[in-house]
Design an enzyme around this catalytic site. Structure first.
Site, mmCIF file in Angstrom:
data_model
loop_
_atom_site.group_PDB
_atom_site.id
_atom_site.type_symbol
_atom_site.label_atom_id
_atom_site.label_comp_id
_atom_site.label_asym_id
_atom_site.label_seq_id
_atom_site.Cartn_x
_atom_site.Cartn_y
_atom_site.Cartn_z
ATOM 1 N N SER A 142 17.789 82.471 8.072
ATOM 2 C CA SER A 142 16.842 82.699 7.106
ATOM 3 C C SER A 142 15.822 81.383 7.076
ATOM 4 O O SER A 142 16.326 80.211 7.377
ATOM 5 C CB SER A 142 17.314 82.972 5.644
ATOM 6 O OG SER A 142 16.224 82.551 4.651
ATOM 7 N N TYR A 155 22.976 79.673 -0.775
ATOM 8 C CA TYR A 155 22.613 80.657 0.247
ATOM 9 C C TYR A 155 21.984 79.986 1.257
ATOM 10 O O TYR A 155 22.178 79.888 2.332
ATOM 11 C CB TYR A 155 21.708 81.726 -0.386
ATOM 12 C CG TYR A 155 20.918 82.728 0.698
ATOM 13 C CD1 TYR A 155 21.698 83.899 1.362
ATOM 14 C CD2 TYR A 155 19.743 82.283 1.003
ATOM 15 C CE1 TYR A 155 21.124 84.433 1.865
ATOM 16 C CE2 TYR A 155 19.155 83.388 2.021
ATOM 17 C CZ TYR A 155 19.682 84.272 2.351
ATOM 18 O OH TYR A 155 19.009 85.158 3.363
#
Ligand SMILES: NC(=O)c1ccc[n+]([C@@H]2O[C@H](COP(=O)([O-])OP(=O)(O)OC[C@H]3O[C@@H](n4cnc5c(N)ncnc54)[C@H](OP(=O)(O)O)[C@@H]3O)[C@@H](O)[C@H]2O)c1
Length: 280
Positions: A142, A155
């Site tokens: 990501s 995350y």
């Protein structure tokens, strides 16, 4: 040189939904036999039906990839059922949007297990087979790995961790003379169910979500070019050098942008850590 997917055996994790489903169908359209896995059998069956329209020998397995102790057995089953493996796409993942100090201990454990420990353990379980076939490992990371996104500290840590693992794995394999290629694809915000999942704070993103098909194209391109890291959209690749060139300024700018954005959205600033939280 183009990577010919025709007849290749590809395992796509997290293929019951979103990007994983798009990858499974997109790679099957290009001639690969797909192994799909995730927890939800019903969703997997629906995606498998689409995949088998292109590659009838494709298979699906319902598995909780967060159960680390079961990954060796799962890897053995995949190799048995597919007769080996050419490409592993580590796509399965879970979000967690919280102010950094508001994560519960069980949330930290879940995110690091599913987004970091599991893809590392599965990759290592399948690495001998991939080494034998001259295969590839793709990690879906990501842009959070590189950009210090607000309220995604754990995350982002998992995605940064998997990026660091991939880089060092690539070095170690090169030292060993292994033909295995390792690639990380770092998407921006996607039009998938991920960030609508319950038990996350609302997003402050103002970006137009990308179609998963764009990431499928980026994965195919990474296999073709051998690129270690690919950002989607590509302009994201210009941001990490700016960040490392002036880290203090970048992080201050991120905080100021977030504060302005919360104000514009009419949302409160987070309570300070010393003020406690209502969360159970
Ligand atoms: N959406 C975004 O904006 C965005 C941005 C950048 C990167 N990404 C990354 O893209 C990847 C795919 O996410 P997505 O956006 O397509 O979200 P999604 O639609 O929610 O898909 C996530 C997939 O992971 C699977 N999964 C989650 N936990 C699992 C577990 N314990 N065991 C097995 N499978 C599990 C889910 O299947 P089951 O629930 O059936 O198990 C599902 O198939 C993730 O790695 C995510 O971090 C997403």
């Amino acid at each position: 040189m183009a990577f010919d997917l025709q007849g290749k055996r590809v395992l796509v994790t997290g293929a019951s939904s979103g990007l994983g489903a798009a990858l499974a169908v997109g790679l099957a359209e290009r001639g690969a036999t797909i192994g799909l896995c995730a927890r939800r059998q019903g969703h997997l069956d629906e995606v498998l039906a689409q995949v088998q329209a292109h590659s009838p020998d494709s298979r699906a397995w319902a598995v909780d990839l967060g159960a680390i102790d079961g990954l060796d057995e799962f890897a053995a089953r995949v190799l048995d059922d597919l007769g080996g493996l050419d490409v592993l796409v580590n796509n399965a993942g879970m979000p967690k949007r919280r102010w950094a100090w508001e994560h519960r201990a069980d949330e930290i454990d879940d995110v690091l297990r599913v987004d970091l420990h599991s893809p590392i353990a599965l990759s290592l379980a399948l690495l001998p087979a991939l080494d034998a076939s001259g295969g590839r490992i793709v990690f879906i990371g990501s842009v959070a790995a590189r950009l210090a996104p607000p309220s995604e500290a754990v995350y982002a840590a998992a995605k940064a961790g998997i990026t660091a693992f991939a880089e060092t794995l690539r070095v170690d394999l090169a030292v060993a003379g292994s033909p295995v290629g390792v690639h990380v694809v770092q998407p921006g915000v996607l039009d998938t169910p991920l960030f609508q999942l319950p038990d996350n704070d609302p997003s402050i993103s103002d970006m137009e979500p990308l179609a998963p098909a764009e990431i499928v194209g980026a994965v195919v391109s990474a296999l073709d070019t051998g690129a270690a890291e690919t950002f989607v959209p590509t302009w994201f690749q210009d941001i990490p050098p700016v960040k490392t060139g002036d880290l203090d300024g970048f992080l201050q700018g991120a905080a100021e942008y977030t504060t302005t954005r919360l104000h514009d959205l009419g949302r409160p600033l987070p309570a300070r850590p010393s003020e406690g939280t209502d969360r159970p």
